[in-house]
Structure formats: C-alpha cells, structure tokens
Design a protein around this motif. Sequence first.
Motif, mmCIF file in Angstrom:
data_model
loop_
_atom_site.group_PDB
_atom_site.id
_atom_site.type_symbol
_atom_site.label_atom_id
_atom_site.label_comp_id
_atom_site.label_asym_id
_atom_site.label_seq_id
_atom_site.Cartn_x
_atom_site.Cartn_y
_atom_site.Cartn_z
ATOM 1 N N UNK A 274 0.813 -1.223 0.000
ATOM 2 C CA UNK A 274 0.000 0.000 0.000
ATOM 3 C C UNK A 274 0.847 1.274 0.000
ATOM 4 N N UNK A 275 2.127 1.162 0.387
ATOM 5 C CA UNK A 275 3.001 2.331 0.320
ATOM 6 C C UNK A 275 3.009 3.178 1.578
ATOM 7 N N UNK A 276 3.917 4.160 1.637
ATOM 8 C CA UNK A 276 4.163 4.920 2.880
ATOM 9 C C UNK A 276 3.011 5.803 3.345
ATOM 10 N N UNK A 277 2.319 6.459 2.416
ATOM 11 C CA UNK A 277 1.278 7.407 2.833
ATOM 12 C C UNK A 277 0.131 6.697 3.543
ATOM 13 N N UNK A 278 -0.333 5.604 2.955
ATOM 14 C CA UNK A 278 -1.440 4.865 3.584
ATOM 15 C C UNK A 278 -0.959 4.171 4.859
ATOM 16 N N UNK A 279 0.307 3.773 4.870
ATOM 17 C CA UNK A 279 0.865 3.182 6.098
ATOM 18 C C UNK A 279 0.759 4.171 7.248
ATOM 19 N N UNK A 280 1.181 5.422 6.990
ATOM 20 C CA UNK A 280 1.102 6.460 8.037
ATOM 21 C C UNK A 280 -0.322 6.620 8.554
ATOM 22 N N UNK A 282 -3.302 4.802 7.847
ATOM 23 C CA UNK A 282 -4.232 3.702 8.130
ATOM 24 C C UNK A 282 -3.606 2.500 8.846
ATOM 25 N N UNK A 283 -2.385 2.133 8.455
ATOM 26 C CA UNK A 283 -1.840 0.868 8.955
ATOM 27 C C UNK A 283 -1.273 0.946 10.362
ATOM 28 N N UNK A 284 -0.757 2.095 10.751
ATOM 29 C CA UNK A 284 -0.208 2.204 12.120
ATOM 30 C C UNK A 284 -1.298 1.951 13.164
ATOM 31 N N UNK A 285 -2.471 2.599 13.066
ATOM 32 C CA UNK A 285 -3.533 2.287 14.031
ATOM 33 C C UNK A 285 -3.984 0.826 13.961
ATOM 34 N N UNK A 286 -4.047 0.264 12.739
ATOM 35 C CA UNK A 286 -4.456 -1.140 12.594
ATOM 36 C C UNK A 286 -3.447 -2.064 13.259
ATOM 37 N N UNK A 287 -2.146 -1.751 13.120
ATOM 38 C CA UNK A 287 -1.103 -2.578 13.730
ATOM 39 C C UNK A 287 -1.168 -2.499 15.258
ATOM 40 N N UNK A 288 -1.435 -1.313 15.772
ATOM 41 C CA UNK A 288 -1.624 -1.172 17.224
ATOM 42 C C UNK A 288 -2.752 -2.076 17.712
ATOM 43 N N UNK A 289 -3.831 -2.081 16.956
ATOM 44 C CA UNK A 289 -4.975 -2.922 17.334
ATOM 45 C C UNK A 289 -4.618 -4.394 17.367
#
Length: 590
Positions: A274-280, A282-289
Amino acid sequence: MAASDSDDSLYPIAVLIDELRNEDVQLRLNSIKKLSTIALALGVERTRSELIPFLTDTIYDEDEVLLALAEQLGNFTPLVGGQEHVHCLLPPLESLATVEETVVRDKAVESLRKIAGDHSSADLEAHFVPLVKRLAQGDWFTSRTSACGLFSVPYPRVSSTVKAELRTNFRNLCGDDTPMVRRAAAGKMGEFAKVLELEYLKSDLIPLWTNLASDEQDSVRLLAVEACVSIASILPPEDLETLVMPTLKNAAEDKSWRVRYMVADKFTELQMAVGPEITKKELVPAFQGLLKDCEAEVRAAAANKVKEFCENLPEDIREATIMTSILPCVKDLVSDANQHVKSALASVIMGLSPILGKDNTVEHLLPLFLLMLKDECAEVRLNIISNLDCVNQVIGIHQLSQSLLPAIVELAEDTKWRVRLAIIEYMPLLAGQLGVEFFDEKLNSLCMSWLVDHVYAIREAATNNLKKLVEKFGAEWAQSTILPKVVGMAQDPNYLHRMTTLFCINVLADVCGNETTMKVLLPVVVKLAADAVPNVRFNVAKTIQKIGSQFDATTINNQCKPCLEKLQSDQDYDVKYYAQEAMSVLCDAA
C-alpha cells in the motif's frame, strides 16, 4: 490379459494392465512410476493412441497411485510428441482433477498448469479453455475447486472473447453455493488478479474480492486477505484508499481471530503493497490494534512483525511513530500472559536498537531486554541472548556488559538448576557475540564454576560447553585458559570433581589436538589411575579407551597399556571390567 511371446508390440501395455489389476498397491504404484519408461518403449504414436486412453479409462485406483499418476503426466509432453500433441494429456488429468482426494486434485492441477505452457495459443482455446469451463461448471464441487487454480494460466494468451468467458466463469465460482469452492476461488484470486487488465481488475475482480472478504465463512474471508496483497500491489496509489482500505480495515477487526491472525501474518507484505502514505494514515492504528488483540495467536503473529514493520516505516516519521505508537504496545507485550507472544517478541525486539539509536536503546529498550532475560520461559531468554549482537553494535560492549551481564550472571547462579542449564546452553552463542577478551574477563570463571556444580546435569552440560568454546576460540586459547583449570581439578578433594576432570578430557581431546592430548591430558589420566575411589579408576579406563585412538604405538605401549594392565588386576570388579574392555579396544586398533 497376458502377452504372447510372438506379439512383442503389445508387451508393455499388457504388462501394465496386469500390474494395475494386481491386488498389491505397491506393485501398482511401482508400475505407475515406470510410465515414462513404458512410453519410451512404445514410442510417441502408441503412447498417444494406446497408453493415454488406457490410463484415462483406469482412473479408479488408490489415492497414492493416482497421486503418482498425476505427477507423472505433468512430465509427459515430450513422450506424446511435444507441443503439437500435448492436448492428448488433458483427458486423464481432467479426470484426476475431479477425484475426491484433495492432494490428488492439487497434483493434477499442478500438472495441468505445467503442460498449459506447452500448448500453442490456438490449442489453449481449442482444448485447454474448454477443459477449464467443464471443470468450472461440473456438478461436483471437487471439479469446481480444481478449476479455480487454472484460470490464470491461459488468460494472458487467449483472445478477448475467451478472456470474457473466463472472467464470467470465475465470477460464478466466487459466488458458488459451496463454501469449499468459494474458498478455492479466494485462494487463487491473487494470482488471477496479476494477469487481469487493470480495467477488469477494478470493474470485475475487486467487487468479487470485497464479497469474499465479507463471506459468512471465516475460512473464505482469511484467504481473501492473502489476495489483498496481490491486489494492492497492482492498483495505483490513488485507488488503494477507496477500493482496498475499507475492506482491509474490516479484516483487521474481523470477529474471527483466524482472519485477524492472517492480517497480522501478512501485515508487512500489505505495508509494502500500500506504500508509505497509507501506512502512516491507516496501517499504524491497525497494527496497534493487532498488538493489543484479545487473542494470543493474533498478538504473537503481530509481535513477530514488529521489527520489520518499524524498518519499513517512512523515514521521516519512523522514530516518532515507534516511540509514540508502537513502543507502548511492545512494553505491554513484554509482560504478556502468553509465553508464545513473549517468545515471538523476544525474537525481534533486539532489532529495534539499530532503528532507534543508542540513546533510545539505553533509555527505553534495555529495561525491556532485562525483563525478558529474567522471564521464566527459556525460549524467551534464548531469543534475547541470540540477538545480543544487534544491541552490541549500537551501544557498545561496555554499556551492554553494565546493563545485561548482571542479569545473565544472576541467571547463571539461579537456585533452579534448569535455569542454570538453559544459560549454559546459550553460553557458546553468547561468547561468539561478545568476543574472546570480554568472555575471558567476565564469563570464563562462571563457566568453570559450573564444572563443580552439585547437579550432575549441570556438570555434564558444562563439559560440553567447554568443547564448544574451544571450537569457537581455538586450541591455543584452551591451552592457556581452560586446560590449567581442568588439570587442577584432578587434585580436588571431592571425587565427583576429579571425575569431571575425566569427563572434560573425554570431550576436549577431540578439539585440542593429538599433541596437547598426549602431553597435557594423558599424564593426568594416568595419575588418576591410582585414585582411591573405584568410580574414578574405572572412568580412567573408559577415558583411555576413548582417547587412545589419537596416540601413536609408542605412547599406547609405554603409557596406556601399562596403566590398563595395572587396572586389570584391580580389586574392584567394575574397574577390572572396563580396563579389560579398553585393553581389547586398544589391541584391536593396534
């Protein structure tokens, strides 16, 4: 059917028929494995006209035989005349792709995919694609599941009309009434996505993927997560947020832990797709979860990805994101109730040091390492010790020794002998990471103290530990550092420690070399032959038997044999027995 002596042309087929009708499964299996030899004997024409039709008509056997047949047929292209005639292999493989046993079907599909590459584009449309359609429209779910794995193979090489038919058939399978078929479609969707044109990926496949990702069966939904990696890597960035992310976020919060586990397991692949922008965003909160998930299996899978996820974060936000979002979750996992979670984290947490740098490592990570070094689970401690070199490179050996070494020493002197045993097993690994100078200064005396432990298992492990250390640091190091202390133990008042000397000599002789063994270790063994304790004396005989093969004839005759002759006349029965056995071995060797 028997072969007549006068009709040699029928012989291979006749023999094969007889063998395949035999009650012995192994005989039938062996005959199938000889198919290529039989085909060579028949020639390409008779293989096409006799052997292949015969095989097509006799698919009724044991699964093991059918599996072997499916595998053999995948290599048959040259044996039927090459590309021009390869389509004649399709009927038996089509039949095999419909049988009940999954492994047979999978092997048949694998062989079909293999020989598809040998078809011309015209033959694909004339023969292969109709096979795919028949399987996709079959009455039994077995044929429809097999069909799912075949769409991606012909698609790039056929006309646009045929492509449209293939997409329609695949769409029908994605909505099949049978969960097994939908599962197969979800599992193969990623590879089909890779060969589809972008417009059809968006208009046809993504709606199907979205439906499968919300299927009532969690086994279907979790396979849709795998397809997400392929789909996200193909779509342009501007389409990811609208077409992929809503479904992916739902999967990360799915009611089934198996689906969340799959998201955690594939998380870094998704991150790269998905690349860096979506990682910042969307994915960081999902990974925390996922790191805080209520199921241990999900937390363990996510913990295993911590290092890789942090490494792949955009550089401009990496440190801040780790410190504010990831590290608080990691701190909670260090004291997780589940040992598998802690073990997964311990295997990667040291890798955060190079990412965060010296100051953050000393302030934030070292306390976590210390906690995990004291964990009751041996695997957690091993995973920390196994990766100490990551931290060593960042903060230096001095800081490392001040912070972590006391914890290692504390474990090495633990009252529970199993804890001490675990540390001994890690010591060669630790020594290799810390280097010989540091080891001699800080850990050498600890290793020697284990040789006189009151628990036999510790003493035994300590002797094996010495051998591994000598293998790592060399024979010269052993002569100056280890051997004087081992030799000195031969004078110890405790007979158990004198026996440990012999045990050490048994293992060190192999790594110290013949000369050192003969000049330094053998005199100690000979001297202990006069020990007052029978257990020591018969261990002398066993030691001579073990190390005697390293000596020349002069040493054996002048030192070993006289010592054994004396022990053979010992008053203790066990001493005499082992001395006689050792003498016999030495005489045979001579």
